[in-house]
Design an enzyme around this catalytic site. Structure first.
Site, PDB file in Angstrom:
ATOM      1  N   HIS A  28      -5.751   2.936   0.921  1.00  0.00           N
ATOM      2  CA  HIS A  28      -4.933   4.254   1.549  1.00  0.00           C
ATOM      3  C   HIS A  28      -5.720   4.931   2.567  1.00  0.00           C
ATOM      4  CE1 HIS A  28      -2.876   3.244  -2.158  1.00  0.00           C
ATOM      5  NE2 HIS A  28      -3.412   3.963  -2.905  1.00  0.00           N
ATOM      6  N   ASP A  80       0.684  -1.198  -0.042  1.00  0.00           N
ATOM      7  CA  ASP A  80      -0.053  -0.018  -0.149  1.00  0.00           C
ATOM      8  C   ASP A  80       1.033   1.001   0.022  1.00  0.00           C
ATOM      9  OD1 ASP A  80      -1.511   2.387   0.800  1.00  0.00           O
ATOM     10  OD2 ASP A  80      -2.920   0.744   1.675  1.00  0.00           O
ATOM     11  N   HIS A  81       0.964   1.732  -1.148  1.00  0.00           N
ATOM     12  CA  HIS A  81       2.145   2.809  -1.361  1.00  0.00           C
ATOM     13  C   HIS A  81       1.814   3.990  -0.273  1.00  0.00           C
ATOM     14  CE1 HIS A  81      -0.121   5.110  -4.160  1.00  0.00           C
ATOM     15  NE2 HIS A  81       0.507   5.824  -4.072  1.00  0.00           N
TER      16      HIS A  81
END
Ligand code: BG6
Length: 532
Positions: free
Chosen positions: A286, A223-224
């Site tokens: 996010h 999950d950047h």
């Protein structure tokens, strides 16, 4: 999460090994040397990164440049190798060319010929289809050869930057060829890009398939947002200070707004986006991760299990409002103007069926049923083609219980707020009332700002630099556990099911701040969305 806590033992070993005998000796012989010493960089040990999906947008814009940036910062070992796998009739030099162009265009750090040369020596390409056993056998052979020539020691990270429908096939191939099994003294890891499934059921199935080949500790779910400095700073802000925690609860907080607004449309991603929509694309991952970091209790440490446990606890306590019609909103962008340019509506985008009901805007209200947050709404919103690109978390405080001023003196006084500016203008703002200079006691809102650019010399690494390095080091705190993924789907599934019965989302003009129903949802609670 080495910046905040002791690095994984493996990381220290990798770092000391890569730094050469002097440092190893130094650490071994000098017990006073703190392994958290910032002068001891976190360096990846010998390994190969195998990238599936090298021709995709993510690889070109983020992954390949991040690998170069790591090399440029001296964080890759000399023998580091990069293997691309794709359905192209390519040789090593074709993949090297693609990497070179991607680096030149998108790397964060300056292009240096000597760094590129070193990276180039380790670049290989294996052509093939995901269903082709022969191609995976060739991959296994190539990796063996790389181990022999470049000393990568059988340590492989497999990065699946491919559409989710291919995950099971690739994972099964890795299992069949034995590539998923690490011989003693080496490691094998798999990196999976979101989306992790489409709903709870499919996420569960995907996990079962992955678990058949890899142990949970070898699975890194990206999950950047967790790789972003400003997101990690939520932990520092909350738990390295004593200033905020005493008021970080239902006694002082009125509500929380988490916004991820984008000015871009769906670009060339029709195939991915349609049928997924804004909520599955970014709220499930996010935004719920941001909520978890903002709302969780303090972990006993920043190691993966302690951090994940607290995030899980808070995600488990999330409750949906009874009336989803009144407490959620969804929209789809119409044609409009953005940045002085005329842009088409979602239904006119290439590859989107004219009857699509996919939402490009989503807003939801959540509550958290625990002692700290009972009764405090968390409003989450996201959308494409909004007024501007901005992601922030705003903790909005209750009004002062009593104002010893005349009403007109405080007429335009808002609520105190602490705003974590995730991007693009990274920092933190505190909004509070202050006396306007003059002879009357007029009070007006002012703000106090912390900006990364002003307080630190170092520029922030890209999220993917941090996360790729963590994969190679084997440091998992910034990667959500499967339980978090499933808890997030549990929150979203009923909303998706409800929306599914609601037909076409409400239109909103490109360049605006979303559909009217989102404003109405807030107005019913006597609140407004922050104007960004
Ligand atoms: C991705 C979404 O996860 O995040 C995209 O799939 C979105 O739709 C992107 O544009 C935004 O990332 P960032 O880092 O630019 O906020």
């Amino acid at each position: 999460m080495n910046d905040l806590a002791a690095p994984a033992e493996e990381a220290v070993v990798a770092a000391t090994a890569a730094a050469g005998p002097a440092t190893t000796l130094d650490v071994a012989l000098n017990p006073l040397r703190d392994p958290r010493d910032k002068r001891l960089p976190r360096v990846a040990g010998p390994c190969v990164m195998v990238l599936f999906g090298v021709t995709g947008d993510l690889a070109k814009r983020k992954l390949l440049p991040a690998i170069y940036d790591l090399g440029n910062r001296g964080l890759l070992p000399p023998g580091f190798s990069l293997v691309g796998f794709a359905r192209r009739d390519w040789k090593d030099q074709d993949f090297a060319q693609l990497t070179h162009d991607a680096v030149k265009e998108h790397a964060r750090t300056p292009f240096r010929e000597e760094v590129w040369k070193q990276l180039r020596e380790g670049i290989h390409f294996v052509p093939g289809e995901f269903t082709d056993d022969g191609a995976f056998d060739a991959l296994a052979m190539a990796l063996k050869e790389i181990d022999e020539t470049r000393g990568t020691g059988g340590n492989y990270a497999f990065y699946l930057s491919v559409p989710p429908k291919f995950f099971p096939t690739v994972v099964k191939q890795l299992k069949r060829t034995g590539l998923a099994d690490a011989p003693p003294g080496s490691w094998r890891r798999v990196v999976i890009e979101k989306p992790f499934g489409h709903d709870l059921k499919s996420a569960h199935e995907l996990n079962e398939i992955t678990n058949e080949a890899f142990a949970e500790s070898a699975i890194f779910r990206i999950d950047h947002y967790l790789g972003k400095e400003t997101v990690q700073n939520i932990l520092a802000l909350r738990f390295a200070n004593n200033l905020y925690e005493p008021i970080w609860n239902r006694s002082y907080v009125d509500h929380v707004q988490i916004t991820m607004a984008e000015d871009i449309g769906i670009g060339g991603r029709a195939g991915y986006y349609d049928g997924i929509g804004a909520a599955r694309d970014v709220i499930q991952n996010h935004l719920l991760q941001l909520l978890a970091l903002v709302a969780m209790e303090d972990p006993t440490s920043f190691d993966a299990s302690a951090l994940r446990r607290e995030k899980e606890k808070v995600l488990k306590a999330v409750r949906l409002p009874a009336d989803l019609g009144l407490n959620t909103a969804r929209g789809q962008y119409d044609a409009g103007w953005q940045g002085g340019e005329k842009v088409v509506g979602y239904l006119q985008e290439e590859g989107i069926p004219p009857t699509s009901t996919t939402e490009t805007y989503a807003a939801i209200k959540l509550e958290i049923a625990n002692r700290r947050w009972a009764g405090v709404p968390f409003y989450l919103r996201t959308g494409k083609r909004l007024g501007r690109r901005v992601t922030e978390v705003a903790v909005v405080f209750q009004r002062a219980p009593h104002l010893p001023f005349s009403k007109t003196d405080t007429e335009i006084l808002g609520q105190n707020a602490l705003v974590i500016r995730v991007q693009p203008d990274e920092g933190v703002t505190v909004r509070f009332g202050s006396k306007v200079p003059g002879t009357a006691m007029e009070v007006r809102d002012v703000s106090m700002d912390f900006a990364y650019g002003e307080s630190f010399m170092e520029s922030s690494p890209e999220a993917y630099e941090r996360l790729l390095l963590d994969v190679m080091i084997g440091d998992p705190p910034l990667f959500p556990h499967q339980r978090e993924v499933e808890l997030s789907w549990k929150i979203l599934d009923p909303i998706e099911d409800f929306w599914h019965t609601q037909g076409q989302p409400e239109g909103y003009p490109s360049g605006s701040w979303g559909p009217e129903s989102a404003d109405a949802m807030m107005a019913r609670d006597g609140r407004v969305w922050r104007r960004l």
